[in-house]
Design a protein around this motif. Sequence first.
Motif, PDB file in Angstrom:
ATOM      1  N   TYR A  39      -8.515  -0.512   1.881  1.00 28.73           N
ATOM      2  CA  TYR A  39      -7.539   0.390   2.508  1.00 28.73           C
ATOM      3  C   TYR A  39      -8.087   1.810   2.607  1.00 28.73           C
ATOM      4  O   TYR A  39      -8.013   2.447   3.662  1.00 28.73           O
ATOM      5  N   ARG A  77       0.863  -1.182   0.000  1.00 24.86           N
ATOM      6  CA  ARG A  77       0.000   0.000   0.000  1.00 24.86           C
ATOM      7  C   ARG A  77       0.893   1.224   0.000  1.00 24.86           C
ATOM      8  O   ARG A  77       1.920   1.236   0.666  1.00 24.86           O
ATOM      9  N   ALA A  83      -7.344  -2.066  -2.602  1.00 23.22           N
ATOM     10  CA  ALA A  83      -7.241  -0.608  -2.504  1.00 23.22           C
ATOM     11  C   ALA A  83      -8.469   0.002  -1.852  1.00 23.22           C
ATOM     12  O   ALA A  83      -8.358   0.883  -0.991  1.00 23.22           O
TER      13      ALA A  83
END
Length: 194
Positions: free
Chosen positions: A116, A8, A113
């Motif tokens: 996150y 990330r 993604a």
Amino acid sequence: MKKDDYKRFKIRTVVGTDDFASMQEVLTRRYGHALESLGVLPDLILLDGGRGQLGAGMKALEDLGLDYIPLAALAKRAEEVYTPDRLQPLVLDLGSPALQALQKIRDEAHRFAITYHRKLRQRRAIASVLDQIPGVGPTLRTSLLKTLGSAKGVREASVADLASVPKITPKLAQRIYDFFHPAPAGEPSGSQGG
């Protein structure tokens, strides 16, 4: 999927929303770090996007001296595959196992993604709410979130649960509880949630 290899990145250098510059930053950081640490480089880099994202990826790899690594971009709208060596995108049959493999990779990257980003938004939201409580600063906010696990955990905690958090006094625990559970008008606060 090798989830141990997932990475990330918080965008550091791009101001505002610039998908191409963000793509370039992430690739530069990801593979620049791999070069520095003599890490494993991929056999193929698959980007989420179209011709613009592909161009950003090509620039990042060229700047790193990694432009020999095969690169492709998958544009979601028409499921077109862009590669550096073709002017026109490659359009695979929708039932093609090759396209389905690319879609599965892209969809997993999206899932990772999005999860996150939701987590970051949730943290920012609870942080801004906790910051409104007198006596709760960054250190206590972090302690609350670590001990109670989440924003929801803080919101749903009893006074006793809140008081068990390191550095939270019983008086502050009551103040936090009252913040999330205001007493109806005319009723005194301070006796609930034990």
